[in-house]
Design an enzyme around this catalytic site. Structure first.
Site, PDB file in Angstrom:
ATOM      1  N   LYS A 207       0.840  -1.200   0.000  1.00  0.00           N
ATOM      2  CA  LYS A 207       0.000   0.000   0.000  1.00  0.00           C
ATOM      3  C   LYS A 207       0.872   1.245   0.000  1.00  0.00           C
ATOM      4  O   LYS A 207       0.688   2.156  -0.787  1.00  0.00           O
ATOM      5  CB  LYS A 207      -0.920  -0.043   1.231  1.00  0.00           C
ATOM      6  CG  LYS A 207      -1.831   1.129   1.372  1.00  0.00           C
ATOM      7  CD  LYS A 207      -2.798   0.912   2.528  1.00  0.00           C
ATOM      8  CE  LYS A 207      -3.529   2.194   2.875  1.00  0.00           C
ATOM      9  NZ  LYS A 207      -4.441   2.028   4.012  1.00  0.00           N
ATOM     10  N   GLU A 213      10.493  -4.682   4.689  1.00  0.00           N
ATOM     11  CA  GLU A 213      10.582  -6.072   4.230  1.00  0.00           C
ATOM     12  C   GLU A 213      10.291  -6.169   2.735  1.00  0.00           C
ATOM     13  O   GLU A 213      11.023  -6.821   1.977  1.00  0.00           O
ATOM     14  CB  GLU A 213       9.564  -6.957   4.982  1.00  0.00           C
ATOM     15  CG  GLU A 213       9.860  -7.167   6.447  1.00  0.00           C
ATOM     16  CD  GLU A 213       9.251  -6.102   7.355  1.00  0.00           C
ATOM     17  OE1 GLU A 213       9.023  -4.958   6.895  1.00  0.00           O
ATOM     18  OE2 GLU A 213       9.033  -6.404   8.541  1.00  0.00           O
ATOM     19  N   GLY A 268      -4.871  -2.149   5.393  1.00  0.00           N
ATOM     20  CA  GLY A 268      -4.073  -3.279   4.909  1.00  0.00           C
ATOM     21  C   GLY A 268      -4.749  -4.626   5.138  1.00  0.00           C
ATOM     22  O   GLY A 268      -4.891  -5.445   4.236  1.00  0.00           O
ATOM     23  N   ARG A 269      -5.209  -4.834   6.373  1.00  0.00           N
ATOM     24  CA  ARG A 269      -5.806  -6.159   6.691  1.00  0.00           C
ATOM     25  C   ARG A 269      -7.214  -6.291   6.153  1.00  0.00           C
ATOM     26  O   ARG A 269      -7.851  -7.337   6.332  1.00  0.00           O
ATOM     27  CB  ARG A 269      -5.744  -6.399   8.197  1.00  0.00           C
ATOM     28  CG  ARG A 269      -6.409  -5.334   9.026  1.00  0.00           C
ATOM     29  CD  ARG A 269      -6.000  -5.448  10.481  1.00  0.00           C
ATOM     30  NE  ARG A 269      -6.445  -4.302  11.275  1.00  0.00           N
ATOM     31  CZ  ARG A 269      -5.787  -3.150  11.374  1.00  0.00           C
ATOM     32  NH1 ARG A 269      -4.673  -2.968  10.712  1.00  0.00           N
ATOM     33  NH2 ARG A 269      -6.248  -2.167  12.134  1.00  0.00           N
ATOM     34  N   GLU A 354      -4.900  -7.299  15.070  1.00  0.00           N
ATOM     35  CA  GLU A 354      -4.380  -5.964  14.750  1.00  0.00           C
ATOM     36  C   GLU A 354      -5.511  -4.946  14.871  1.00  0.00           C
ATOM     37  O   GLU A 354      -5.282  -3.781  15.169  1.00  0.00           O
ATOM     38  CB  GLU A 354      -3.776  -5.963  13.338  1.00  0.00           C
ATOM     39  CG  GLU A 354      -2.744  -4.873  13.153  1.00  0.00           C
ATOM     40  CD  GLU A 354      -1.915  -5.025  11.894  1.00  0.00           C
ATOM     41  OE1 GLU A 354      -0.799  -4.511  11.866  1.00  0.00           O
ATOM     42  OE2 GLU A 354      -2.388  -5.649  10.923  1.00  0.00           O
ATOM     43  N   HIS A 385      -5.522 -34.065  17.367  1.00  0.00           N
ATOM     44  CA  HIS A 385      -4.464 -34.969  17.833  1.00  0.00           C
ATOM     45  C   HIS A 385      -3.340 -34.223  18.526  1.00  0.00           C
ATOM     46  O   HIS A 385      -2.249 -34.760  18.705  1.00  0.00           O
ATOM     47  CB  HIS A 385      -3.935 -35.790  16.656  1.00  0.00           C
ATOM     48  CG  HIS A 385      -5.010 -36.656  16.080  1.00  0.00           C
ATOM     49  ND1 HIS A 385      -5.169 -37.969  16.432  1.00  0.00           N
ATOM     50  CD2 HIS A 385      -6.022 -36.361  15.238  1.00  0.00           C
ATOM     51  CE1 HIS A 385      -6.219 -38.458  15.795  1.00  0.00           C
ATOM     52  NE2 HIS A 385      -6.762 -37.502  15.070  1.00  0.00           N
ATOM     53  N   LYS A 505       9.289  -1.130  14.568  1.00  0.00           N
ATOM     54  CA  LYS A 505       9.868  -0.772  13.263  1.00  0.00           C
ATOM     55  C   LYS A 505      10.898   0.337  13.421  1.00  0.00           C
ATOM     56  O   LYS A 505      11.985   0.285  12.838  1.00  0.00           O
ATOM     57  CB  LYS A 505       8.760  -0.223  12.334  1.00  0.00           C
ATOM     58  CG  LYS A 505       7.854  -1.251  11.741  1.00  0.00           C
ATOM     59  CD  LYS A 505       7.048  -0.572  10.624  1.00  0.00           C
ATOM     60  CE  LYS A 505       5.777  -1.321  10.303  1.00  0.00           C
ATOM     61  NZ  LYS A 505       4.918  -0.589   9.366  1.00  0.00           N
TER      62      LYS A 505
HETATM   63  C1  G6Q Z   1      -2.472  -3.993   8.065  1.00  0.00           C
HETATM   64  C2  G6Q Z   1      -1.229  -3.388   8.480  1.00  0.00           C
HETATM   65  C3  G6Q Z   1       0.014  -4.052   7.958  1.00  0.00           C
HETATM   66  C4  G6Q Z   1       0.351  -3.729   6.523  1.00  0.00           C
HETATM   67  C5  G6Q Z   1       1.790  -4.154   6.253  1.00  0.00           C
HETATM   68  C6  G6Q Z   1       2.196  -3.934   4.827  1.00  0.00           C
HETATM   69  O1  G6Q Z   1      -3.570  -3.591   8.334  1.00  0.00           O
HETATM   70  O2  G6Q Z   1      -1.275  -2.047   8.197  1.00  0.00           O
HETATM   71  O3  G6Q Z   1      -0.016  -5.439   8.108  1.00  0.00           O
HETATM   72  O4  G6Q Z   1      -0.535  -4.352   5.648  1.00  0.00           O
HETATM   73  O5  G6Q Z   1       2.654  -3.471   7.128  1.00  0.00           O
HETATM   74  O6  G6Q Z   1       2.081  -2.593   4.486  1.00  0.00           O
HETATM   75  P1  G6Q Z   1       2.264  -2.128   3.007  1.00  0.00           P
HETATM   76  O7  G6Q Z   1       1.155  -2.735   2.197  1.00  0.00           O
HETATM   77  O8  G6Q Z   1       2.183  -0.640   3.039  1.00  0.00           O
HETATM   78  O9  G6Q Z   1       3.596  -2.633   2.543  1.00  0.00           O
END
Ligand code: G6Q
Length: 539
Positions: A207, A213, A268-269, A354, A385, A505
């Site tokens: 996003k 990462e 994001g989620r 989250e 199990h 972070k």
């Molecule tokens: C979700 C969070 C988080 C996010 C990641 C990736 O709700 O905000 O999990 O999706 O940190 O972020 P980017 O899509 O910006 O790389």
């Protein structure tokens, strides 16, 4: 001083009522009403929900509905659907529901109708998916794409992985999908170790397009591609981006023509039904993808319109809250009885934890009540199990969601009967257990009797759907999204920010140079300094 929520008359009534319920058990509740199982169920949108095996009565539900109303659930729900900026800490609308709104609906953010934008991107994704799936999109050396690697993390990874796994049955088997999320280089190395760059497409899903990462993995992917194809121009054929940040995408060297956009009102989620689902669409094709969106939309509409007592996410959200706040339950287990949903619990962990892992209310006051529970789970029957032991006979109360399907996508009798018999049996065992008298009657030696007693009285919900399908997956995901919303609304917290992931972070950014420059003085606490020294090999 107590918070407005715990001062709420319905909250107080629920506290008192919980004491009454604790003095009875599921055996007695079922014995008192032989039709309980038929009454405490709901069928809507092709989902059968059994909630009879909960430690509740009709009164419990009435009080929970009244509490939800008193907390403004209906008004808050309307505000979300209409595009109000309910993510107050980030001043953003929360409109994942607009991502699945059909053509012709109108949803406005700052006076702008976002539905046509959504369908413009969907159209572009569909055209791209068609080209890839038909081999029309050629790589740098003229070969069609065979491998698709999604690079993203968190919300830009968990939804795509889960959906790919869940819908694998519907996927184009001539395309191979990999998902790289971790900054651990081994994740990338293993994902590409048997791939050729001239047949591989990377989808850089981010996003913000700034996530450490993802940017590290994207940069490595770029180097890997160039090391084989030895031409900058190859990037345009082997990299596409999903992002809201066109500038950063362009700077990275991806043609904005090959970028699929979304918007700041998609968290994001909550983004798997946005362009973040590009890998899903490439796997299952645009028609199935649109079926998935249809499923999401059906559940959105149900959540928006159904009365509270016939509303699946409302009932599920409030039941979760009941145990969380009145029985001190710390966790919520989710057990899908279908192997295709094996990543569903991991996906739900992010969605729920989250979102509702917050310690202050919307106006910044500390809560004097518990908020989001820990979500966890594994597919059945495997979990039976291993850790089910603790749920049956341990000392903790763990409400369970079972998710089952009438049909298997792979008809191999008698597997499905065995699978579903196990799911139903687990709910039965948890609820009713086995008394000491029953154990004795089986001739068990006296010293062993207490070990073989199952207390029972352990709650579960059971979802039944016809089969794993794109549409049903959409419904299930939207169900949990809205369940989280219901809880967040009552708890008066913001489920749509994630400030809690920031601190780590920032601290990592401070530590990176300290790991790379062994001469740098360390000014952390003594434990952190020692760990850094150990890594440097200078301790
Ligand atoms: C979700 C969070 C988080 C996010 C990641 C990736 O709700 O905000 O999990 O999706 O940190 O972020 P980017 O899509 O910006 O790389």
């Amino acid at each position: 001083m107590k918070s407005p929520l715990t001062e709420q008359p319905y909250w107080k009534m629920l506290e008192k009522h919980a004491e009454e319920i604790k003095s009875t058990d599921l055996r007695s509740l079922f014995a008192a009403d032989e039709n309980r199982g038929k009454k405490m169920m709901l069928e809507a949108e092709g989902i059968y929900l059994d909630y009879a095996k909960h430690r509740i009565t009709e009164k419990t539900l009435e009080l929970l509905f009244e509490l939800a109303k008193a907390c403004g659930l209906e008004e808050k729900r309307a505000a979300m659907f209409s595009g109000e900026k309910i993510n107050v800490t980030e001043n953003r609308a929360v409109l994942h529901t607009a991502l699945r709104a059909p053509v012709g609906e109108h949803i406005f953010v700052d006076g702008h109708d976002v539905v046509p934008d959504v369908h413009q991107v969907l159209g572009k994704m569909g055209e791209f998916a068609r080209k890839i799936r038909q081999g029309e999109w050629k790589g740098h050396t003229g070969k069609p794409i065979k491998n698709i690697v999604n690079i993203g993390i968190g919300g830009s990874d968990l939804g795509p992985v889960m959906a790919y796994e869940a819908l694998k049955y519907y996927s184009a088997r001539n395309l191979h999908f990999r998902f790289v999320s971790n900054v651990d280089g081994s994740d990338f190395a293993e994902a590409v170790q048997d791939l050729q760059a001239d047949e591989t497409l990377f989808i850089i899903s981010s996003k913000t397009f700034t996530t450490l990462e993802t940017m590290a993995n994207a940069t490595t992917a770029r180097k890997w591609t160039l090391s084989q194809l030895k031409d900058e121009k190859s990037i345009a054929r082997h990299f596409v981006a999903v992002s809201t940040n066109e500038k950063a995408v362009t700077q990275f060297g991806i043609d904005p023509q090959n970028m699929f956009g979304f918007w700041d009102w998609v968290g994001g989620r909550y983004s798997m039904s946005s362009a973040i689902g590009l890998s899903t669409m490439l796997a299952i094709g645009p028609d199935h993808y649109h079926d998935m969106l249809k499923g999401f939309h059906a559940m959105d509409t149900h959540f928006k319109n159904a009365p509270l007592n016939k509303n699946i996410p409302v009932i599920m959200g409030l039941l979760g809250l009941w145990y969380n706040n009145f029985f001190d339950a710390q966790t919520q287990a989710v057990f899908p009885y279908d192997k295709y949903l094996h990543r569903f619990p991991a996906y739900l962990q992010q969605l729920t934890m989250e979102s509702n892992g917050k310690h202050v209310t919307l106006d910044g006051k500390p809560t004097d009540y518990q908020t989001g529970p820990v979500y966890w789970g594994e597919p059945g029957t495997n979990g039976q199990h291993s850790f089910y032991q603790l749920i049956h006979q341990g000392t903790k109360l763990i409400p369970v969601d079972f998710i089952g399907f009438r049909e298997s996508l792979n008809h191999l009798p008698p597997h499905q009967d065995y699978l579903i018999a196990n799911m139903i049996a687990q709910g039965e065992a948890l609820a009713f257990g086995k008394t000491a008298d029953e154990v004795k009657a089986e001739g068990v030696a006296a010293p062993l009797v207490p070990h073989k007693v199952f207390e029972g009285n352990r709650p579960s919900s059971t979802f039944f759907l016809d089969k794993v399908s794109p549409e049903n997956l959409g419904k299930l995901v939207a169900m949990y999204e809205h369940c989280v919303f219901v809880q967040g609304a009552v708890w008066d917290i913001n489920p749509f920010d994630q400030m809690g992931v920031e601190l780590g972070k920032v601290l990592a950014q401070n530590i990176i140079p300290e790991l790379q420059d062994h001469g740098k003085a360390l000014k952390h606490d003594s434990s952190t300094n020692a760990l850094i020294s150990f890594y440097r090999g200078t301790h």
